[in-house]
Structures are given as structure tokens and as C-alpha cells.
Design an enzyme around this catalytic site. Structure first.
Site, PDB file in Angstrom:
ATOM      1  CE  LYS A   9     -23.360 -43.090 -15.032  1.00  0.00           C
ATOM      2  NZ  LYS A   9     -23.418 -42.118 -16.150  1.00  0.00           N
ATOM      3  CG  ASP A  34     -28.797 -41.693 -17.194  1.00  0.00           C
ATOM      4  OD1 ASP A  34     -29.628 -40.950 -16.630  1.00  0.00           O
ATOM      5  OD2 ASP A  34     -27.753 -41.274 -17.740  1.00  0.00           O
ATOM      6  CE  LYS A  81     -29.436 -40.634 -20.609  1.00  0.00           C
ATOM      7  NZ  LYS A  81     -28.376 -39.754 -21.104  1.00  0.00           N
ATOM      8  CG  ASP A  86     -25.438 -44.808 -17.325  1.00  0.00           C
ATOM      9  OD1 ASP A  86     -24.323 -44.715 -17.855  1.00  0.00           O
ATOM     10  OD2 ASP A  86     -26.056 -43.835 -16.845  1.00  0.00           O
ATOM     11  CG  ASP A  95     -28.957 -37.197 -18.985  1.00  0.00           C
ATOM     12  OD1 ASP A  95     -28.788 -38.289 -18.405  1.00  0.00           O
ATOM     13  OD2 ASP A  95     -29.043 -37.079 -20.223  1.00  0.00           O
ATOM     14  CD  GLU A 131     -26.566 -40.270 -14.739  1.00  0.00           C
ATOM     15  OE1 GLU A 131     -26.745 -39.249 -15.437  1.00  0.00           O
ATOM     16  OE2 GLU A 131     -26.085 -41.324 -15.179  1.00  0.00           O
ATOM     17  NE  ARG A 146     -20.952 -34.597 -14.564  1.00  0.00           N
ATOM     18  CZ  ARG A 146     -20.712 -33.836 -15.620  1.00  0.00           C
ATOM     19  NH1 ARG A 146     -20.375 -32.573 -15.464  1.00  0.00           N
ATOM     20  NH2 ARG A 146     -20.804 -34.322 -16.838  1.00  0.00           N
TER      21      ARG A 146
END
Ligand code: BES
Ligand code: ZN
Ligand code: MN
Length: 503
Positions: free
Chosen positions: A266, A271, A278, A289, A348, A350, A352
Site C-alpha cells: 500500500k 491519508d 480524519k 501510510d 478513509d 482507501e 483496500r
């Protein structure tokens, strides 16, 4: 200062260095010097134990004291580090890291730690290289003297071929961990998807140039290419940012390879959560991230540099999850690479979306096994803390990854993907899959179930390393504060296990 490492079979008392590091075990009867340091203790004679006891030094892990040697040794300074009661490779790696931070600027350091086997030579060398890591790139005032000049790893088997190769390989793997840390530490405004891709291109060039360097193929897919190929998940996440997505693909295909490992990481360079934004304090640290992508890319380069005889194909999708008029929305339906449709419920969740695309790309390469690494869910950070990673997926691959983690000195723990997770991801009335359901329980397990849909039923393990990529506290063992490089040594060890397995 650049540091050189040498492996030598010599006496710690006679070795000329600015500092000599000696490991001390903690036993029921008090501190006991490790075999490698016997001569140093002997130099103090009967005054040795009273000296330790007056300082309150017991040999516990994490302990370190510095003592002027007063001419008793050929080194001006003695550094004692605790090894605990029964040190294994992990304890030695940590102690070497503590030692590195105790004398950060010594011109030369000799390490008298347990190094009687190739595994321990690896632990001492890696531990020192990892513990001495600093990230000073953006400090305007840098200390030119920072870092040791020469590090001498003392070992009774220094002349044996397997020790020499363990010593060399430890440096390759440590460099990969350090590279991962650099990328995680880099600010998100610098390490955009484009900036990350450029950094990968540079690292790839460095790893593959010169005589004897491995041949690794690198492709960077730019935004038009991703659009053309239909990486819908990655494009949806990246759409709200001015810094458009990229994907890095690396291939290591040595002649004679029988096993094929696909790695996926990933690469969310920042993020914010997107429109499902968030809370402010949760956004801190989200530069990390992309830790999964950094891990698998650096590990792939290391696997090639080690010349491991397996094929590795690595996909690292990169995107920035931002808030703007072009962000993807809850309620949107996204067509992933490969055609699966996904109903978005939470922007959020994201990670996946990127991983779904990349897992399908990995399947298309027809690998024997797929491993993905991702800072995927706060749920599994809540469950396992900031030092233990979660491993989910096919039982035999999970088991093999856990074993590799043990050897690599990283802590991982298995987590299940219960039956009901399949129902949760199948609950969309309007698309093939539901991305998220706002049920708070088991979110990390549901995420894994979602990813599994893109693996074509192949042998697969998912490493959720959320919270492990960045150490927000103080340094400990061989782990500095900031980027940790978590996952790299485990992936390299896992690749080693595939390389040595007859198939
Ligand atoms: N990048 C985060 C996960 C994360 C959390 C990484 C803490 C590092 C430290 C991920 O994209 C995320 O936001 N996950 C959500 C999942 C949820 C929406 C199902 C979370 O953790 O709440
Ligand atoms: Zn994320
Ligand atoms: Mn997120």
C-alpha cells in the site's frame, strides 16, 4: 561520515578502537559478561563486579553504561550493554542497536557481543546498522561528525565463509530497512506519488548499477497509463489530489527460479481520510501510510542483491487521499482493475481500493504465492499495539510468514478472517462488494476479507502493519523514533525460506 564495517577475530581488550562494546547477561546471580567480553572483565579483575554493581548495572535489555577504560584496554572507552538472561538473535540485534546509540560519534567502535554463529554475526551487524540510523536530511544544521567511522564486529568465526556471507548479507538487508525508513520519514509534500516514484527510480538505479549488480526490471506507470489500464480503485483514491497516482512494478527473475512470489504494498503517500476526513490528531503520522509499498520495494531490491533464486514480481500502487471537488465520495461505485464493482461507504478505507487493483495485477502474473503489506487498519493497531504486526490469509502462508518473522527479529501475530466477514463485504445492494459497513467491530478482519476477493483463491498472506511503520515514541533497541522499516526483514526472511524450499 560514512561508516565502514569490518568483521574480525580479535581480542576486545587488545583491539584499538575509541570504544569497545561488551555485552553482559543478566543472571539470577547478577550480571555475567558474555563469552566475547571475557578478556575485558579479566582486565578489571576482582574490581569488575563491584564496578557493575556500583553503577546499578544488571545486564537487563536496554541497559547501557559508558566507562573510561583508564588504560586497562586498548580502547579509551568501555560500553556495557545488557543482553538479558538468555540472549537469542533478537536480543543481540536489539543490544547492538542500543550500543550504536550509546556512542553515536565514535571514530571507531569494536563490538564484543555474542557472535559465535552466522545468525548472531547477522544480528550484531544488522543491529548496529539499524540502531545508528538517523534522519537529518531536512535539518539545516547537521553535525558533520555524526555516525561512527569504523565499526569492528568481533567474532570467533570471522574467517569462516558462512560468517563472512552472513556479515555481507546483513549489510544488504539493513540498507533496505534504512531505505524504507528514509521514505517513510520523508514529508508527504515531498514524497507525493510522483516523488515516491522518482525515489524508487533512484534506488533501483543504485541497486542495479555496476559490476555484479542484479538485473531488476522497474516500470513506473504514470497517471495516463493507470487510466488507460483501468486501475479504478487507485484512480478513485488519488482523484482528489493534485498529485496524481503512480504505480511501481518491479521484477526480479533470476535464471532457474522455480518459485514465484508476488508482493503488493500500500502506497498512500498521505491519508487525510478524504471526504470521510480524519480527526486532526489521527491525521498526524499519515505520511507513513506508504510504509507497505516502501517495505515491499526495498525488500525486492534486497532479495535481488542477495541473489535469492526465486522470481519476485512486486506491485506498489501510489496515491494521495485528499479532500477536494474531485474527491471520490461515499455512495460512489468504483470499478476496480479486473471489473469488480465496489460501493464506497467510507473514503478513509482507501487502502483496500489500491490493494484490490494491485492484487488482481499480481494474480495475472500467475505467482505461486502472494504477500501484501499495508498500513491498513487502526483496528489491528488497537488490537496488537505498535510493535506487533497482524498476519491474515491462507493458513500455511501465514505460518511461514510467522516463522520468518521470528528469524527476522520482528513480532507478528495471526488473526482470523471469520466466516461472517464474507457476508459483510457482500452486503451491497448496488455493487459486487461493499467497501465498508460502519460496524466498528472486526474492521481489520473485514478489510482482509475484502482483499481476499481479489486474490483468485491463491495462497496469500496479508500483513497489516498499521502503527508499526512509524515509532511515535523514543528509540528502543535497534528501532529509532520515526520510520521503522517494519516488515522488510520479515519479507526478506520469507523469501529466503522460499528459496531454500525444494519444490
Ligand atoms: N491509513 C489508515 C490506517 C492506519 C491507522 C495506519 C493508524 C496507521 C496508523 C487507513 O487508511 C484507515 O484510515 N483505516 C480506517 C479503516 C476504517 C475506515 C475501516 C481506520 O483505521 O479507521
Ligand atoms: Zn490509509
Ligand atoms: Mn484511511
Amino acid at each position: 561520515m560514512t561508516t565502514t564495517y569490518t568483521l574480525r577475530n580479535a581480542s576486545p581488550a587488545k583491539t584499538r578502537a575509541e570504544a569497545v562494546v561488551v555485552g553482559v547477561l543478566s543472571s539470577g546471580k547478577g550480571p555475567v559478561v558474555c563469552d566475547a567480553g571475557t578478556e575485558v572483565a579479566r582486565a578489571w579483575g576482582r574490581k569488575w563486579l563491584p564496578l557493575l554493581s556500583s553503577m546499578g548495572f544488571s545486564g537487563k535489555p536496554g541497559e547501557a553504561v559508558r566507562i573510561p577504560s583508564g588504560g586497562k584496554l586498548n580502547s579509551a572507552m568501555l560500553v556495557l550493554v545488557g543482553l538479558g538472561p538468555d540472549p537469542d538473535g533478537t536480543a543481540v540485534r536489539r543490544a547492538a542497536g542500543v550500543a550504536a546509540r550509546s556512542v553515536p560519534n565514535a571514530a571507531s567502535v569494536a563490538l564484543a557481543l555474542p557472535a559465535e554463529t552466522p545468525e548472531l554475526v547477522d544480528a550484531v551487524t544488522q543491529g548496529h546498522l539499524l540502531g545508528s540510523y538517523t534522519y537529518t536530511k531536512h535539518k539545516s544544521k547537521t553535525d558533520d561528525d555524526s555516525g561512527a567511522g569504523e565499526v569492528i564486529v568481533l567474532s570467533p568465526i570471522a574467517r569462516k565463509a558462512d560468517a563472512v556471507s552472513a556479515f555481507a548479507e546483513a549489510q544488504v538487508v539493513a540498507a533496505a530497512v534504512r531505505l524504507t525508513r528514509d521514505w517513510v520519514n520523508e514529508p508527504p509534500g515531498h514524497l507525493t506519488p510522483e516523488g515516491f516514484a522518482a525515489a524508487v527510480t533512484e534506488a533501483h538505479k543504485a541497486a542495479t548499477k555496476g559490476r555484479g549488480a542484479p538485473k531488476v526490471k522497474l516500470e513506473i506507470w504514470d497517471h495516463p497509463t493507470l487510466t488507460e489500464r483501468g486501475l479504478g480503485g487507485t484512480l478513485a483514491v488519488g482523484n482528489g489530489s493534485d498529485a496524481k497516482p503512480r504505480l511501481a512494478k518491479l521484477t526480479w527473475s533470476p535464471r532457474g527460479a522455480t518459485t514465484h512470489l508476488a508482493l503488493v504494498g500500500k502506497g498512500v503517500t498521505f491519508d487525510s481520510g478524504g471526504l470521510t476526513i480524519k480527526p486532526s490528531s489521527s491525521m498526524v503520522g499519515m505520511k507513513g501510510d506508504m510504509g507497505g509499498a516502501a517495505c515491499v520495494i526495498a525488500a525486492t531490491l534486497a532479495i535481488a542483491q542477495l541473489g535469492l533464486p526465486i522470481k519476485v514480481t512486486t506491485f506498489a500502487p501510489m496515491a494521495e487521499n485528499m479532500v477536494s471537488g474531485s474527491s471520490f465520495r461515499p455512495g460512489d461505485i468504483v470499478t476496480m482493475y479486473g471489473g469488480t464493482t465496489v460501493e464506497i461507504a467510507n473514503t478513509d478505507a482507501e487502502g483496500r481500493m489500491l490493494l484490490g487493483d494491485a492484487l488482481v495485477l499480481a494474480v495475472e502474473e500467475d505467482p505461486d504465492v502472494i504477500v501484501d503489506v499495508a498500513t491498513l487498519t487502526g483496528h489491528l493497531q488497537l488490537a496488537l499495539g505498535d510493535k506487533v504486526g497482524a498476519v491474515l490469509g491462507s493458513q500455511d502462508i501465514v505460518d511461514a510468514v510467522l516463522l520468518a518473522g521470528d528469524r527476522a527479529g520482528e513480532q507478528h501475530w495471526p488473526m482470523p478472517i471469520p466466516e461472517e466477514m464474507k457476508e459483510r463485504i457482500s452486503a451491497s445492494k448496488v455493487a459486487d462488494l461493499l467497501q465498508h459497513d460502519w460496524v466498528r467491530w472486526g474492521g481489520g478482519l473485514m478489510a482482509a476479507a475484502f482483499l481476499r476477493e481479489f486474490t483468485d483463491g491463491r495462497p496469500w498472506a496479508h500483513l497489516d502493519i498499521a502503527g508499526k511503520e512509524l515509532n511515535t515514541g523514543a528509540a528502543y533497541g535497534h528501532v529509532p523514533s520515526g520510520g521503522t522499516g517494519f516488515g522488510v526483514t520479515t519479507i526478506v526472511e520469507y523469501a529466503r525460506s522460499l528459496a531454500s524450499k525444494p519444490s
